[in-house]
Enzyme design. Sequence first.
Site, PDB file in Angstrom:
ATOM      1  N   LYS A  53       3.776  -6.559   9.229  1.00 15.39           N
ATOM      2  CA  LYS A  53       3.712  -6.778   7.773  1.00 15.39           C
ATOM      3  C   LYS A  53       5.122  -6.777   7.187  1.00 15.39           C
ATOM      4  O   LYS A  53       5.872  -5.819   7.362  1.00 15.39           O
ATOM      5  CB  LYS A  53       2.876  -5.687   7.103  1.00 15.39           C
ATOM      6  N   ASP A  56       3.267  -9.736   2.790  1.00 14.83           N
ATOM      7  CA  ASP A  56       2.641  -8.895   1.752  1.00 14.83           C
ATOM      8  C   ASP A  56       3.452  -9.007   0.458  1.00 14.83           C
ATOM      9  O   ASP A  56       4.137  -8.063   0.068  1.00 14.83           O
ATOM     10  CB  ASP A  56       2.588  -7.453   2.282  1.00 14.83           C
ATOM     11  N   LYS A 103       1.989 -10.154  -2.511  1.00 13.66           N
ATOM     12  CA  LYS A 103       1.064  -9.921  -3.636  1.00 13.66           C
ATOM     13  C   LYS A 103       1.352 -10.855  -4.804  1.00 13.66           C
ATOM     14  O   LYS A 103       1.654 -10.418  -5.926  1.00 13.66           O
ATOM     15  CB  LYS A 103       1.137  -8.468  -4.112  1.00 13.66           C
ATOM     16  N   ASP A 107       0.507 -14.963 -10.621  1.00 16.36           N
ATOM     17  CA  ASP A 107       1.224 -15.840 -11.553  1.00 16.36           C
ATOM     18  C   ASP A 107       0.235 -16.872 -12.081  1.00 16.36           C
ATOM     19  O   ASP A 107      -0.964 -16.809 -11.766  1.00 16.36           O
ATOM     20  CB  ASP A 107       2.397 -16.519 -10.810  1.00 16.36           C
ATOM     21  N   THR A 162      -3.938   1.231  -5.326  1.00 13.68           N
ATOM     22  CA  THR A 162      -4.457   2.591  -5.135  1.00 13.68           C
ATOM     23  C   THR A 162      -3.660   3.620  -5.926  1.00 13.68           C
ATOM     24  O   THR A 162      -4.081   4.763  -6.054  1.00 13.68           O
ATOM     25  CB  THR A 162      -4.461   2.974  -3.636  1.00 13.68           C
ATOM     26  N   ARG A 217       4.711   4.288   9.121  1.00 15.77           N
ATOM     27  CA  ARG A 217       5.524   5.334   9.735  1.00 15.77           C
ATOM     28  C   ARG A 217       4.993   5.947  11.026  1.00 15.77           C
ATOM     29  O   ARG A 217       5.798   6.263  11.902  1.00 15.77           O
ATOM     30  CB  ARG A 217       5.823   6.418   8.690  1.00 15.77           C
TER      31      ARG A 217
HETATM   32  O1  C5P Z   1       3.989   4.390   6.490  1.00 13.75           O
HETATM   33  P1  C5P Z   1       2.589   4.097   6.014  1.00 13.75           P
HETATM   34  O2  C5P Z   1       1.581   3.991   7.154  1.00 13.75           O
HETATM   35  O3  C5P Z   1       2.138   5.023   4.913  1.00 13.75           O
HETATM   36  O4  C5P Z   1       2.717   2.631   5.391  1.00 13.75           O
HETATM   37  C1  C5P Z   1       1.623   2.010   4.771  1.00 13.75           C
HETATM   38  C2  C5P Z   1       1.979   0.627   4.326  1.00 13.75           C
HETATM   39  O5  C5P Z   1       0.881   0.096   3.592  1.00 13.75           O
HETATM   40  C3  C5P Z   1       3.190   0.533   3.408  1.00 13.75           C
HETATM   41  O6  C5P Z   1       3.802  -0.738   3.622  1.00 13.75           O
HETATM   42  C4  C5P Z   1       2.569   0.590   2.023  1.00 13.75           C
HETATM   43  O7  C5P Z   1       3.343  -0.060   1.060  1.00 13.75           O
HETATM   44  C5  C5P Z   1       1.277  -0.184   2.254  1.00 13.75           C
HETATM   45  N1  C5P Z   1       0.215   0.137   1.298  1.00 13.75           N
HETATM   46  C6  C5P Z   1      -0.283   1.405   1.099  1.00 13.75           C
HETATM   47  N2  C5P Z   1      -1.270   1.638   0.195  1.00 13.75           N
HETATM   48  C7  C5P Z   1      -1.764   0.627  -0.529  1.00 13.75           C
HETATM   49  C8  C5P Z   1      -1.297  -0.668  -0.350  1.00 13.75           C
HETATM   50  C9  C5P Z   1      -0.287  -0.879   0.575  1.00 13.75           C
HETATM   51  O8  C5P Z   1       0.153   2.336   1.781  1.00 13.75           O
HETATM   52  N3  C5P Z   1      -2.745   0.855  -1.359  1.00 13.75           N
END
Ligand code: C5P
Length: 243
Positions: free
Chosen positions: A36, A63, A65, A68, A127, A218
């Site tokens: 992503k 990603d 998003k 527009d 979220t 992560r």
């Molecule tokens: O490191 P981690 O597993 O928390 O990363 C989650 C990824 O998903 C990040 O790129 C974050 O921006 C994205 N994301 C999220 N929650 C959302 C939408 C996207 O954690 N509601």
Amino acid sequence: MPFPMPPRIIVALDFADAASALALASRLDPSKCALKVGKELFTSADAGLVRELVRRGFRVFLDLKFHDIPNTAAQACAAATRLGAWMINVHASGGAAMMRAAREAVDRAALEANLPRPLLIAVTVLTSLTAADLAEVGVASTPEEQVLRLARLANACGLDGVVCSAREAAVLKRDLGRGFLLVTPGIRPTGSEVQDQARVMTPTQAIAAGADFLVVGRPIAAAADPAAALDAILASLPAGEHA
Ligand code: C5P
């Protein structure tokens, strides 16, 4: 011609520069995960990074998003298609005309460039937004009601699925059916750090709830051995086909 479905894990390349993203990609097998690319990385690295990841055989979820007026969002989606993205997303709150225009533009661009048709996914309610935040921008519904309303609208406009929290997955799968794809972040393997995510599910729980693709950042990107962390997650998933 659709893309063949990759494994269910999408590794988030949440980096500020292309070199770090490519370094992680070098340690991962494109047959085992998609990648992503989000707003920070895309803005600092440019589109050449996406082309390079595609050249290396990765499916790329771009990603960005988009949100527009219909023509502008549609042209952005067409450009993402020509880059070779496997998955693209738009905000469902941009409305039905915008989503339909995006769908048509993606399909036309893929056909013209003889590329596989990317998955077009909607973002429903971020979220980070609470009921109070929605009320402030004039939405009287609860986040759950608004997620369902926007997911139904995205489905009616021919989109392939939505990004959602794993907690919303069961309701959405029941309402929208097996073929409507659910892409869920907030995934933490058993025993890993929750970090700033408020409500997490394990990969197994998320799949059981109906998620089709799991966005994992992560727990893989910051692991000492990212390939081993990915393998451990894949091994924990139930075998079997997915949508
Ligand atoms: O490191 P981690 O597993 O928390 O990363 C989650 C990824 O998903 C990040 O790129 C974050 O921006 C994205 N994301 C999220 N929650 C959302 C939408 C996207 O954690 N509601």
